[in-house]
Design an enzyme around this catalytic site. Structure first.
Site, PDB file in Angstrom:
ATOM      1  N   LYS A 269       0.836  -1.219   0.000  1.00 14.11           N
ATOM      2  CA  LYS A 269       0.000   0.000   0.000  1.00 14.11           C
ATOM      3  C   LYS A 269       0.859   1.252   0.000  1.00 14.11           C
ATOM      4  O   LYS A 269       0.702   2.137   0.831  1.00 14.11           O
ATOM      5  CB  LYS A 269      -0.980  -0.024   1.173  1.00 14.11           C
ATOM      6  CG  LYS A 269      -1.884  -1.263   1.147  1.00 14.11           C
ATOM      7  CD  LYS A 269      -2.867  -1.305   2.275  1.00 14.11           C
ATOM      8  CE  LYS A 269      -3.710  -2.568   2.260  1.00 14.11           C
ATOM      9  NZ  LYS A 269      -3.009  -3.804   2.602  1.00 14.11           N
TER      10      LYS A 269
HETATM   11  O1  LIG Z   1      -9.269  -3.870   1.686  1.00 15.20           O
HETATM   12  C1  LIG Z   1      -8.344  -4.591   2.041  1.00 15.20           C
HETATM   13  C2  LIG Z   1      -7.057  -4.464   1.565  1.00 15.20           C
HETATM   14  C3  LIG Z   1      -6.093  -5.337   1.978  1.00 15.20           C
HETATM   15  N1  LIG Z   1      -6.377  -6.334   2.849  1.00 15.20           N
HETATM   16  C4  LIG Z   1      -5.298  -7.273   3.208  1.00 15.20           C
HETATM   17  O2  LIG Z   1      -5.644  -8.586   2.717  1.00 15.20           O
HETATM   18  C5  LIG Z   1      -5.316  -9.567   3.676  1.00 15.20           C
HETATM   19  C6  LIG Z   1      -6.567 -10.209   4.212  1.00 15.20           C
HETATM   20  O3  LIG Z   1      -6.253 -11.169   5.201  1.00 15.20           O
HETATM   21  P1  LIG Z   1      -7.337 -12.205   5.829  1.00 15.20           P
HETATM   22  O4  LIG Z   1      -6.558 -12.875   6.911  1.00 15.20           O
HETATM   23  O5  LIG Z   1      -7.745 -13.152   4.741  1.00 15.20           O
HETATM   24  O6  LIG Z   1      -8.459 -11.397   6.350  1.00 15.20           O
HETATM   25  C7  LIG Z   1      -4.480  -8.846   4.735  1.00 15.20           C
HETATM   26  O7  LIG Z   1      -3.140  -8.865   4.325  1.00 15.20           O
HETATM   27  C8  LIG Z   1      -5.019  -7.434   4.691  1.00 15.20           C
HETATM   28  O8  LIG Z   1      -4.074  -6.484   5.126  1.00 15.20           O
HETATM   29  C9  LIG Z   1      -7.647  -6.465   3.337  1.00 15.20           C
HETATM   30  O9  LIG Z   1      -7.958  -7.362   4.142  1.00 15.20           O
HETATM   31  N2  LIG Z   1      -8.611  -5.593   2.914  1.00 15.20           N
END
Ligand SMILES: O=c1ccn([C@@H]2O[C@H](COP(=O)(O)O)[C@@H](O)[C@H]2O)c(=O)[nH]1
Length: 275
Positions: free
Chosen positions: A96
């Site tokens: 990001k």
């Molecule tokens: O809108 C967003 C943007 C980034 N993320 C990122 O994706 C993964 C989600 O992890 P889970 O464990 O499957 O929930 C994580 O790296 C977040 O920083 C997001 O969730 N939402």
């Protein structure tokens, strides 16, 4: 990786799963903690167990940077291992990034030249000159935050201006003058459900990186119903729901089962597409 190669991998492997490598030293199984590089060993085992069920991996930089040089070394080894062993998998650095132009150029150099990563998440809120330095690299992808999966997406992204346009819509509309569906994707949270319809009105061809299934409760079926295109157009990420499905010595086998379950659901969704 080109758009065409990405589409071919998706339809050949019948999956659009991205496994998120959000590797937290406090969550990985105890038996790895005595190893020289437990983070890399954990990632390697997860990658070897899940590679056939996914087309992408997404290490989130926060999990590596918080461990200083050891974390960055584990990140670098993970990227090298992926490139050597699974060169067809897209590597997305979820960092990001985004800053004034000359600083963005340094971030772009770090990830696209230095680590030779395929795709990078970028925050668009500093505008065009903060994003375009990332778009200068051939066969690399910029993934702009559009409508994120968290509750806070309501604070700014869903607010409207005097013409009734929501901020995430403005981001998608304006940014299409900077990049193309061949080098730019958007992040849209799986938790946003029917909003995918609105996104597709504005960006019918762009790939969407979709985090939020699994631990955050987003629905894969809903994402596909409203967001899938004839080219698939989706890369759906799950991190915790796969990599921490077991905290024991069987963590990699259980991760493989979780990845396989998602892959099977994705194969069913892909069968509905005219390709
Ligand atoms: O809108 C967003 C943007 C980034 N993320 C990122 O994706 C993964 C989600 O992890 P889970 O464990 O499957 O929930 C994580 O790296 C977040 O920083 C997001 O969730 N939402």
């Amino acid at each position: 990786m080109t758009r065409q190669q990405l589409i071919e991998h998706i339809f050949t492997k019948k999956t659009f799963l991205c496994v998120g490598l959000d590797t937290d030293i406090k969550k990985i199984p105890q038996h790895l903690l005595g190893n020289d590089d437990p983070i890399f060993d954990f990632n390697k085992a997860i990658i070897d167990a899940t590679a056939k069920y996914c087309i992408a991996y997404k290490p989130n930089l926060a999990f590596y940077e918080c461990m200083g040089t050891k974390g960055l070394s584990a990140f670098e080894r993970t990227v090298e291992y992926l490139k050597e062993t699974y060169p067809d998998h897209l590597i997305i650095a979820d960092a990001k990034r985004g800053d004034i132009g000359n600083t963005s150029a340094m971030y772009a150099r770090t990830f696209f030249d230095g680590y030779d990563i395929d795709a990078l998440t970028v925050a668009p809120y500093m505008g065009e000159d903060s994003v375009t330095p990332f778009l200068e690299y051939e066969n690399k992808w910029v993934i702009l935050l559009a409508l994120t999966s968290n509750k806070g997406s309501h604070d700014f992204q869903l607010t409207t201006d005097q013409d009734g346009e929501r901020l995430f819509e403005k981001v998608i509309r304006k940014s299409q003058a900077w990049g193309t569906p061949d080098n730019m994707m958007y992040v849209v949270g799986a938790t946003q459900g029917k909003m995918f319809q609105d996104i597709r009105m504005l960006a019918p061809d762009h790939f969407l990186l979709v985090p939020g299934v699994g631990a955050q409760g987003g629905s894969l079926q809903e994402v596909c119903k409203y967001g899938m295109t004839d080219d698939c157009g989706l890369i759906v990420n799950s991190s915790r729901g796969i990599i921490y499905a077991s905290g024991d010595t069987d963590f990699a086998q259980v991760a493989a089962i979780k990845a396989m379950e998602l892959q099977r659901e994705m194969a069913t969704e892909l069968d509905k597409v005219n390709k």
